[in-house]
Scaffold this active site. Sequence first.
Site, short mmCIF file in Angstrom:
data_model
loop_
_atom_site.label_atom_id
_atom_site.label_comp_id
_atom_site.label_asym_id
_atom_site.label_seq_id
_atom_site.Cartn_x
_atom_site.Cartn_y
_atom_site.Cartn_z
N ASP A 62 -7.28 -11.46 2.15
CA ASP A 62 -6.39 -12.34 1.37
C ASP A 62 -5.26 -11.56 0.70
OD1 ASP A 62 -8.40 -14.04 2.09
OD2 ASP A 62 -8.74 -14.85 0.08
N GLU A 106 -9.50 -23.85 0.69
CA GLU A 106 -9.41 -22.59 -0.03
C GLU A 106 -7.97 -22.25 -0.38
OE1 GLU A 106 -12.83 -19.85 1.37
OE2 GLU A 106 -11.61 -20.15 3.14
C1 FRU Z 1 -10.37 -16.84 1.81
C2 FRU Z 1 -11.55 -16.54 0.91
C3 FRU Z 1 -11.24 -16.98 -0.50
C4 FRU Z 1 -12.16 -16.11 -1.31
C5 FRU Z 1 -12.19 -14.83 -0.51
C6 FRU Z 1 -13.50 -14.14 -0.45
O1 FRU Z 1 -10.25 -15.95 2.86
O2 FRU Z 1 -12.70 -17.16 1.40
O3 FRU Z 1 -11.48 -18.34 -0.72
O4 FRU Z 1 -11.64 -15.94 -2.60
O5 FRU Z 1 -11.78 -15.15 0.80
O6 FRU Z 1 -13.47 -12.97 0.30
#
Ligand code: FRU
Length: 424
Positions: free
Chosen positions: A53, A294
């Site tokens: 992310d 997300e």
């Molecule tokens: C998206 C996600 C987010 C979370 C993170 C965990 O790729 O699932 O929602 O904060 O990655 O690694």
Amino acid sequence: MKTNTEKFGTTPHQPSLWTRADALKVRADDPTTTQPLVSADFPVLNNDLFIWDTMPLRDLDGNVTSVDGWSVIFTLTADRHPNDPQYLDEDGNYDILRDWNDRHGRAKMYYWFSRTGKNWEFGGRVMAEGISPTAREWAGTPILLNDRGEVDLYYTAVTPGATIVKVRGRVVTTEHGVSMVGFEKVKPLFEADGNMYQTEAQNAFWGFRDPWPFRDPKDGKLYMLFEGNVAGERGSHKVGEAEIGDVPPGYEDVGNSRFQTACVGIAVARDADGDDWEMLPPLLTAVGVNDQTERPHFVFQDGKYYLFTISHTFTYADGVTGPDGVYGFVADSLFGPYVPLNGSGLVLGNPSSQPFQTYSHYVMPNGLVTSFIDSVPTDETGTQIRVGGTEAPTVGMKIKGLQTFVVAEYDYGYIPPMLDVTLK
Ligand code: FRU
């Protein structure tokens, strides 16, 4: 089971629904909503680290911001373990896929900087070990507050629990690079309440994370989006007429779709600094459609609210499906009603030949969409893959009314600033 009105009241708004009928309109591989193929010979940002992310430094209005000419991104990051016996297969080879799949459990916030908005240079960890109260530092948003370089990093402190937190620090620049100083006191803001937003006690697979604070361009107040699930015991949700929408004959059966209960949450700040928050009913729910919405975020354009959120194939409910990618909804006012972009909601999905090539798309107000490379097939059958853990090529997109169009592709991890702040 409570009705929406019992659960959420009548003010200030009712959540908009992403319905099963909307999702039935999803068309994978439509070229206007499909990310161009990512080649398996992609460059890797850092051979010792997985990154996923990606969170560009921005202001409260959503503008990606550089400081003294330096672009800054934050990334969820984890060490790669090529020599750890735990990640060797029976032949003694590094099982990178298993290492990659385990990364969420050791996610930490790192930062990177660049003069050109790409070719990111390593900054380091944002918080020293031991500062963040839980094992995992999950996604959020770094906000540049002012020309003194103060930064509020909103993120999710996970395991135990899932708490939306923030930590304040400062970005400091020199001719040679950027450093992050401070980031020493993490302030818990809020957790799921069990009334509007599902708690861990109600569902061990609950989602509550990914804060995205913003200033509403119309009322000027400070709000925050986040990912949630609709409150209630797992299995107790009802997929009724409203959630199903207007489906053709033969599509009324909802199967086990009551287990998919994603929503986009919203909170409003009670103070100017964003230290004191009140959760409001979700902006959007996907009960019976999908279990994860997300990293929700906005682009404010043409007086409209373009709401984007990422989701997966594997989180879709029985009887509906779509690619991994970013989905979008649009409204004329903050509290909706929201309608799905492109009819279905799908804005930028992976091609079906490379279903896991990218994820965690973030749409910037200039129409550029950044994401990370997950895994790309290296043979015809798709059984051999190359794991990414690095920045994907940026995609250029046009947002026009109720539709979006892929129009360009740029370099890996290209995140140019929209404005520059000279630090005092
Ligand atoms: C998206 C996600 C987010 C979370 C993170 C965990 O790729 O699932 O929602 O904060 O990655 O690694």
